[in-house]
Structure formats: structure tokens, C-alpha cells
Design a protein around this motif. Structure first.
Motif, PDB file in Angstrom:
ATOM      1  N   ARG A  94       0.732  -1.685  -0.116  1.00 14.00           N
ATOM      2  CA  ARG A  94       0.414  -0.319   0.462  1.00 14.00           C
ATOM      3  C   ARG A  94       1.024   1.226   0.283  1.00 14.00           C
ATOM      4  O   ARG A  94       1.917   1.182   0.015  1.00 14.00           O
ATOM      5  N   GLY A  95       0.387   2.272  -1.112  1.00 12.15           N
ATOM      6  CA  GLY A  95       1.033   3.440  -0.893  1.00 12.15           C
ATOM      7  C   GLY A  95       1.019   4.337   0.152  1.00 12.15           C
ATOM      8  O   GLY A  95       0.078   3.392   1.376  1.00 12.15           O
TER       9      GLY A  95
ATOM     10  N   ASP B  36      -7.937   2.417  -4.599  1.00 16.20           N
ATOM     11  CA  ASP B  36      -7.642   1.872  -5.607  1.00 16.20           C
ATOM     12  C   ASP B  36      -6.043   2.472  -5.860  1.00 16.20           C
ATOM     13  O   ASP B  36      -5.457   2.288  -6.924  1.00 16.20           O
ATOM     14  N   THR B  37      -6.252   3.583  -5.745  1.00 11.85           N
ATOM     15  CA  THR B  37      -5.010   4.141  -5.943  1.00 11.85           C
ATOM     16  C   THR B  37      -3.446   3.959  -4.901  1.00 11.85           C
ATOM     17  O   THR B  37      -2.301   3.521  -5.452  1.00 11.85           O
TER      18      THR B  37
ATOM     19  N   GLN C 132       3.068  -2.258  -6.123  1.00 16.33           N
ATOM     20  CA  GLN C 132       3.259  -1.358  -5.061  1.00 16.33           C
ATOM     21  C   GLN C 132       2.037  -0.117  -5.734  1.00 16.33           C
ATOM     22  O   GLN C 132       1.885   0.395  -6.892  1.00 16.33           O
ATOM     23  N   GLY C 133       1.370   0.313  -4.337  1.00 18.00           N
ATOM     24  CA  GLY C 133       0.266   1.300  -4.598  1.00 18.00           C
ATOM     25  C   GLY C 133       0.916   2.694  -4.894  1.00 18.00           C
ATOM     26  O   GLY C 133       2.527   2.850  -4.466  1.00 18.00           O
ATOM     27  N   ASN C 134       0.615   3.706  -4.992  1.00 20.11           N
ATOM     28  CA  ASN C 134       0.559   5.147  -5.449  1.00 20.11           C
ATOM     29  C   ASN C 134       1.569   5.452  -4.158  1.00 20.11           C
ATOM     30  O   ASN C 134      -0.130   4.941  -2.938  1.00 20.11           O
TER      31      ASN C 134
ATOM     32  N   GLY D 215      -9.485   0.415   2.662  1.00 21.98           N
ATOM     33  CA  GLY D 215      -9.944   1.847   3.756  1.00 21.98           C
ATOM     34  C   GLY D 215     -10.964   1.575   4.093  1.00 21.98           C
ATOM     35  O   GLY D 215     -12.136   1.465   4.078  1.00 21.98           O
ATOM     36  N   LEU D 216     -11.176   1.897   5.364  1.00 21.69           N
ATOM     37  CA  LEU D 216     -12.889   2.418   5.966  1.00 21.69           C
ATOM     38  C   LEU D 216     -13.793   3.532   6.317  1.00 21.69           C
ATOM     39  O   LEU D 216     -14.584   3.697   6.310  1.00 21.69           O
TER      40      LEU D 216
END
Length: 639
Positions: free
Chosen positions: A60-61, A190-191, A204-206, A180-181
Motif C-alpha cells: 500500500r502506498g 484503488d490508488t 506497489q501502490g501510489n 480503507g474504512l
């Protein structure tokens, strides 16, 4: 069989035949399901495995402030479980004695769990243990011969929030399933954590850079805390935005929540007030009423209205309208009416505009619609229609003074951008930029200007009226002296949710500000809910506007009248942050900032743990010079 007269023979035969056919179908389907059960279980198992692999394959980014200060970073947690029968063979008392201290549990507690689940194939002893506990527990289990047939560690994605409750409702929170909550964690899911492809490769997330400035946010939260304490309020909102590009520079919703302890938050702490809460703003709304009337040409700056302390009207149908004013203000222009916040004059002005035209103008400001910011759960507020069952002769003059309409704090900021930008509103945003794992920019915020709402001359006139309010009207306590500021205050009774109508004790006290007036840069809006004792916004919110505005001005280095100036070439050389290198031994990280150590969170061979709320590393574990081992945890103490 004897068939009575109420039941015919052939229909009965048909019913029995259909019943038999239905029974055959049910039995056949049941048999199919029974024989298919192992396959279904296999599918379910596969789905479970894919879900787990998906979570583990996505890194997660991070969420950062506009300057790169980390607000949410990825980490790992572990669920620790055992096979009770395997532990029994190894001696459960010895096992409990070994692991209980590391789990911060009593030996008797561990033994009771094992006993209660002795016939279970697996049971968790502790969930969500941190990296340090995992390392110690793993070494202990290995040393005592508790291998994978006895114990199991399930790695799960986790989140660390270095600034705890800073802008907590904006940042949001991530759940144990990696989703995410709330807040940006939710809306930018999604990003931050994109889907994994069929190949299951690591993704790898942004990184999401917010528009807020964490240092400014921290300073303004101190101002907000002082206001909460001095007024004994139940809640407070503070939103500051860049008037020219719509970026939110500070976002405060009190009470707030420590994101590292989100599970124990109260319902009040979790409310994202500026986005989700709608309320009647009271006299602050008069700014947008006067702007609408002037822009439509139904009143002029020179028109006069006489306030005798009460507005009364009786329609041809016999409906009576009565609105009281705080004083007998005498003869007033629109500027005077805003200066003294005169209900009587505003109600008289509203008679000159058709209801549909007035409502259409208010909707053009954005009232009655979501602003479209990157946050979940945003309210639309409420703007009535003339066809509503509760619309009456009282509605238009009441809306004109900020009642019978519901707004959000974000809507008030959005509407104010039209006044600050010469009649053209700008879209609000919380996203400054987005970068990938290589720190390459993949998105940068650009201002999005909407359709013109006001003439430029109308917007300029309203700004000058708001400046008058700050200089000699209800908002004098917000005046800055060396920088021009325009304000409008408002105090409104809150709805009584228990008995209906309005509360006699609960008030919304709010104030909006734009500065500098001649070239607006900042829009600031503060709301204090349910203050104890004094509730008049001019007395309890205007002073907070003054403190917050001065804080913003000093932080941004805005020019003050009379301040000395220095000629400069305009070129500033900013040295690059030193690169932190790991070789065989632990480097000295003392003196590094949180932004400088951010790249360490992307490494897979070490684990970073942050302790403390400060801005700089003051100590570290292990000490400099310690040999580096695989998956080593590094604890950094910030003060």
C-alpha cells in the motif's frame, strides 16, 4: 377415499401429481449439491487463498502532506496461532510459560485457551502483534522447537499513522483486510492499493500527497484546541483553503481520533463534520443572499431599508410572517445590513426577488449539492423547492437570513471561492499530487474553475462589505490590522432532535473570512458547536478567526503592511536530502526528519517502527554500528 363436495376429484389428482414432481426435483437438486460439496469447498478455499495472496502482494502506498511529511505508512502485523493438540504433546505449561510474557498475557490465560480449544485444529492466541513482538516470539518458538506444525504466524498488512490524530478524519483509517474504512484511505483505495493481476505479481501502490500542510495543520489544531477549551464546545470545524486554486490547506474536525487507536474511538470522534454535517448557518449566509440580490439587479448598493426591530408581513391568503431583529437599526443600505447583521433589512430585500430565481442563484453557489471533494460521506445539505410541503410565505425571508436551509462547512468554503475569485468558483480539492514508488509524479492538481456565478463587480462589492464588517461591524474581533480581511459572523439555534423545533441552549456559532481583501489568497471558515455560556459568534468565533488567520499569514510568509522588505534574485538553492545507505552495519539516523526516512518504508529487508510525535530522530534501536540482519526491525524515536 371419500371425497366431499368441496374438493373435486380431478383437480386433487393434478395437485398430487405436481407435488410429486416438485419432490423429485428437490431431491435431485439436493443430491447434486451433496455430491458437489467437495468441489464447492475447494472453490471457497481457493477464493480465500487468492484473497490472502492479493493482500500480501500489494504494498500500500503512503499518504503524505503537501511537503512529503508521512501521515500514513505501510507496516506489517501478525496473527499468532497454535494447533492445541500439538502443543499438548510438547507440554502446554512449558509453552504457556514461554509465550505468555511476550504476548503480555497471563500463563493461566494461555492455558485456558488451549484447554477450551483442545479439540480444535487451530486457534489464534493473539491478533495484530507488531514486528518487535513477532521477532521475539519467532525466536522463542524456534529455540523451543515449536515449528510450523505447532505454531503459525499470519502476516497481515498494517498501517502506522506517525502524526496520530493530526487531520484524522481527512486521512482516515485502514482495516485489517487491507481496505480503507474512512477518509482518504477509503476514497483513494484503488490508488493506494491497486488490484493484483492474474499473475499475482507484487504491486506497489501510489503515494498520495494531500493539499494540507502538516506543520500549519498542527499549529491551527492548537488554536482549535484552545477555542474548544475556552468555550467548552462539543465540536469545532476549521477549514482553510487557497482561494485561487481550491486546495485545502488545513482541515480540522473536533473531537478527533488517534488513528493508531481507531478501534477505541467514540462515535463523536469519528464524525467528519466539515463534509458530513449539515446545519443552518444563520447570519453568515446573508453574504450569499446579498450577493444574489445585487447580481440579479433587484437591489442596488444605494437602496435604503428601514429596520424598526421586526419584520412583519401578511399575505393575501391570510398567512402571517414575523421575524425579529436584534436591534432597531434605522435606515440601512445593503452594506449596513451586513455590518449590523440586520434580519429586518434582509427580509425586506428578499421581497424583491422571485422565489425560484433566488433558489436558482443559491444552487449556483453550490448549496444543495455535494462539492465533489475526494472524501466519502459528503452531505448535499438542503435547499427547499417552492413545491415542498413545508414551503410557506415565511420560507424566502427566512432562508435570506440563513434559516430553513442546511449547508456544510465545505459548501460554505466552495461558495466563498466565487466571491474571492471575482465571481468564478473554483473546485475544492484535497489531492496535491500522486507519485509512484519511484517518486515519479503521475498526477498534479490543477485548478478547475466552474461557471461564473457573480459579476466581477458584485464579488468586489461583497468583499468590501465584508471588510466593513471586520472594521466596524459584528466581526471587529477578527480584524488583523496590518492585513485587510473581510468577514461575516453568524449565530443560529440548532434543531432540537428530542422535542422538535429549535433548542434554547444549543447554538451554531460560525464565521467566514477572506484575506487579503484586495487580492484574496485565503478563505477561512470556523464553526463552534454548542458552546457553553457566550454563544454570539462575534464574541467567540471572530477572535479565533483572528488567531488562525495570523497563524496562516506567518506560516505562509504573507506580506504585512509596514513589514521591511529585502530585494532577492528569486533563486533559492535547496540542498537534496542525504541518501541513507545500509551496508553491513546500522547507520546513524539521529537528526533525520520523518520526510528523510520515508524511503526506508519501501524496503523489504528491514522494518521501520516510529515512536513519538516529534519531527526529528533523537534516538534509535539498534544503535549505530550494530550488524544488520535480515528482516531487522529498526525503532526510531522522534521528539
Amino acid at each position: 377415499m371419500q371425497v366431499n363436495g368441496y374438493i373435486k376429484k380431478w383437480p386433487m389428482v393434478a395437485v398430487l401429481a405436481l407435488t410429486s414432481m416438485f419432490s423429485v426435483v428437490v431431491i435431485a437438486k439436493y443430491a447434486f449439491i451433496s455430491f458437489s460439496k467437495p468441489a464447492s469447498s475447494a472453490v471457497a478455499s481457493t477464493k480465500k487463498t487468492l484473497t490472502k495472496n492479493t493482500i500480501e502482494s500489494v504494498h500500500r502506498g503512503s499518504i503524505l502532506d503537501r511537503n512529503g511529511k508521512p501521515l500514513a505508512v505501510a507496516t506489517n502485523f501478525y496473527h499468532f496461532g497454535v494447533t492445541p493438540s500439538a502443543v499438548e504433546q510438547k507440554n502446554s505449561k512449558q509453552f504457556a510459560r514461554a509465550v505468555a510474557p511476550l504476548l503480555n498475557e497471563k500463563e493461566s490465560t494461555i492455558l485456558r485457551i488451549l484447554e477450551d480449544n483442545k479439540n480444535a485444529s487451530f486457534v489464534y492466541l493473539k491478533k495484530k502483534i507488531d514486528q518487535t513482538t513477532y521477532d521475539e516470539l519467532k525466536r522463542t518458538c524456534d529455540r523451543n522447537g515449536y515449528n510450523s506444525s505447532v505454531v503459525r504466524f499470519d502476516r497481515i498488512p498494517g498501517r502506522v499513522y506517525p502524526e496520530n490524530d493530526l487531520a484524522s478524519q481527512l486521512v482516515g483509517f485502514m482495516g485489517a483486510d487491507g481496505n480503507g474504512l474512512a477518509g482518504i484511505e477509503y476514497s483513494m483505495q484503488d490508488t493506494l492499493s491497486p488490484m493484483v493481476g492474474e499473475s499475482g505479481e507484487e504491486v506497489q501502490g501510489n503515494n498520495v500527497y494531500l493539499t494540507i500542510d502538516a506543520n500549519l495543520q498542527s499549529q491551527l489544531e492548537k488554536v482549535a484546541n484552545e477555542a474548544m477549551e475556552s468555550t467548552q464546545a462539543s465540536g469545532l470545524m476549521l477549514v482553510a483553503a487557497d482561494a485561487k486554486n481550491g486546495e485545502i490547506l488545513s482541515y480540522i474536525s473536533y473531537p478527533s481520533v488517534n488513528l493508531n487507536d481507531y478501534g477505541n474511538a467514540s462515535q463523536e470522534e469519528m464524525i467528519n463534520r466539515p463534509a458530513a454535517e449539515s446545519y443552518e448557518p444563520g447570519s453568515v449566509f446573508k453574504v450569499f443572499t446579498v450577493a444574489s440580490l445585487l447580481d440579479e439587479g433587484v437591489i442596488s448598493p444605494n437602496d435604503k431599508f428601514v429596520c424598526d426591530g421586526i419584520y412583519e408581513k401578511k399575505t393575501s391568503s391570510g398567512e402571517k410572517v414575523k421575524i425579529t431583529c436584534l436591534d432597531h437599526h434605522g435606515t440601512l443600505t445593503a452594506r449596513d445590513a451586513l455590518k449590523y447583521s440586520c434580519n429586518d433589512a434582509l427580509a425586506q430585500m428578499s421581497e424583491r426577488i422571485e422565489s425560484e430565481v433566488f433558489l436558482r442563484k443559491l444552487r449556483a453557489f453550490g448549496f444543495g449539492s455535494k462539492t465533489g471533494v475526494e472524501l466519502p460521506g459528503e452531505t448535499s445539505g438542503s435547499v427547499r423547492n417552492t413545491s415542498d410541503r413545508y414551503w410557506s410565505a415565511r420560507s424566502k425571508p427566512t432562508i435570506a437570513i440563513g434559516q430553513e436551509i442546511a449547508v456544510s462547512a465545505l459548501q460554505m468554503i466552495q461558495a466563498a471561492t466565487a466571491i474571492a475569485n471575482g465571481g468564478v468558483p473554483v473546485q475544492l480539492s484535497f489531492i496535491h499530487k500522486i507519485s509512484n514508488e519511484k517518486d515519479e509524479e503521475v498526477f498534479a492538481h490543477e485548478p478547475v474553475y466552474k461557471e461564473r456565478v457573480l459579476k466581477d463587480s458584485t464579488a468586489k462589492y461583497l468583499l468590501s462589505c465584508m471588510e466593513t464588517v471586520a472594521q466596524s461591524g459584528t466581526g471587529t474581533k477578527a480584524s488583523l490590522g496590518d492585513i485587510s480581511i473581510g468577514v461575516k459572523t453568524g449565530t443560529a439555534q440548532m434543531a432540537d432532535s428530542e422535542h422538535g423545533g429549535y433548542s434554547d441552549t444549543d447554538f451554531i456559532s460560525n464565521c467566514i473570512a477572506v484575506f487579503p481583501v484586495e487580492n484574496p489568497e485565503i478563505i477561512l471558515y470556523i464553526v463552534i458547536e454548542k458552546a457553553k455560556g457566550e454563544t454570539y459568534a462575534g464574541r467567540i468565533v471572530a477572535p479565533v478567526i483572528n488567531k488562525a488567520a495570523n497563524t496562516i499569514i506567518d506560516h505562509l510568509g504573507m506580506s504585512r503592511r509596514g513589514a521591511s522588505s529585502l530585494a532577492h534574485s528569486g533563486k533559492i538553492s535547496i540542498p537534496k536530502d542525504p541518501v541513507i545507505t545500509f551496508k553491513d552495519t546500522m547507520p546513524n539516523l539521529r537528526g533525520y526528519s520523518k520526510r528523510q526516512i520515508l524511503p526506508l518504508f519501501d524496503r523489504k529487508d528491514i522494518h521501520i517502527k516510529i515512536v513519538g510525535d516529534g519531527g526529528w530522530v533523537t534516538d534509535q534501536k539498534p544503535a549505530p554500528g550494530t550488524p544488520i540482519t535480515g528482516n531487522m526491525e529498526i525503532e526510531l524515536i522522534f521528539k
